[in-house]
Design a protein around this motif. Sequence first.
Motif, short mmCIF file in Angstrom:
data_model
loop_
_atom_site.label_atom_id
_atom_site.label_comp_id
_atom_site.label_asym_id
_atom_site.label_seq_id
_atom_site.Cartn_x
_atom_site.Cartn_y
_atom_site.Cartn_z
N GLU A 1 -4.41 83.68 71.57
CA GLU A 1 -4.95 84.79 72.35
C GLU A 1 -3.95 85.94 72.34
N GLU B 1 -2.16 85.35 81.28
CA GLU B 1 -2.06 85.91 82.64
C GLU B 1 -1.04 85.14 83.47
N LYS C 1 -11.70 82.57 85.28
CA LYS C 1 -10.59 83.23 85.98
C LYS C 1 -10.88 83.28 87.49
N GLY D 1 -9.30 90.89 77.63
CA GLY D 1 -9.91 91.74 78.66
C GLY D 1 -9.88 93.22 78.34
N LEU E 1 -11.92 80.87 73.18
CA LEU E 1 -11.65 80.80 74.63
C LEU E 1 -12.11 82.15 75.17
N VAL E 2 -13.09 82.10 76.05
CA VAL E 2 -13.84 83.30 76.43
C VAL E 2 -13.62 83.59 77.90
N GLY E 3 -13.25 84.83 78.22
CA GLY E 3 -13.11 85.23 79.62
C GLY E 3 -14.36 85.95 80.08
N GLY E 4 -14.34 87.28 80.01
CA GLY E 4 -15.43 88.11 80.55
C GLY E 4 -16.82 87.64 80.15
N SER F 1 -11.40 89.18 74.16
CA SER F 1 -12.57 90.04 74.00
C SER F 1 -13.60 89.48 73.02
P1 PGA Z 1 -11.51 87.92 77.63
O1 PGA Z 1 -10.45 86.83 78.14
O2 PGA Z 1 -12.56 87.19 76.85
O3 PGA Z 1 -12.05 88.54 78.89
O4 PGA Z 1 -10.75 88.89 76.78
C1 PGA Z 1 -10.06 85.79 77.28
C2 PGA Z 1 -9.10 84.87 77.96
O5 PGA Z 1 -8.29 85.34 78.78
O6 PGA Z 1 -9.12 83.65 77.73
#
Ligand code: PGA
Length: 258
Positions: free
Chosen positions: A171, A101, A15, A177, A236-239, A217
Amino acid sequence: MTSPDRVPIVGGNWKMNTDLPEAQSLARALTLALAEAGGAEVVLCPPFTNLLAVHEIIADTPLQLGGQDVFWEERGAFTGEISAAMLWSVGVQWVICGHSERRHLMGESDEIVNRKARRALDSGLKVILAIGETEAERKADRTEAVLDAQLSASLIGLEGSALDNVVIAYEPVWAIGTGLTATPDQAQAAHSFIRSWMADRRGEACSRSLRVQYGGSVTATNAGVLMSMPDIDGALVGGASLKADDFAAIVRAAGPSV
Ligand code: PGA
């Protein structure tokens, strides 16, 4: 665990979190942490301004590079936008289309997502197409209707071999998040719905080979149980993708052990 027909795939969506030195040090840490990960495909999606530097760091590794977005026109007067050819020219193989997003904060419609995905595929990029319901839609029991509508509109014109280069990321918006991860059963139900949708609309072979990632998450702690579900083919991983050790643990949870 994902079917042997499908190689699991884990994306790290950084991000808008890394400046250049941060991206370089994260990429270096990941090349070390993932040196022995084996099994799963891994796609790092840094911000546009980090792509070339990350490409140079991961070029001789199995790690792949993804953009977080792409514009649908080939070139021209589109201030601030980035084309598929521009991404390609700095070593990008993948692009995320339709992240929640972008849908919810930037107002991207399914039609826009479809135009972006088609342009990316036409230009030789592979696509991670993100879909998912909001909390209100889930509470109103509309999850499947929303997924159906998003798949139908986002995949217009994409049939046959084009779909070999598409991964779907399920997702749920309420899980991104927030720390509110979908339970393995909730995620499995949605993934199974997506796979049957593909079987009905694009045929059994396409459905069997389609990879569906879960996002929202995902952590080093919950990845194992999510990845043990039969229709979850990665994450698919954000944080958690911003911490090399956590991301490496998620990749190991996704991949068949080597
Ligand atoms: P997150 O984000 O792991 O921080 O929840 C996932 C994403 O937006 O792909």
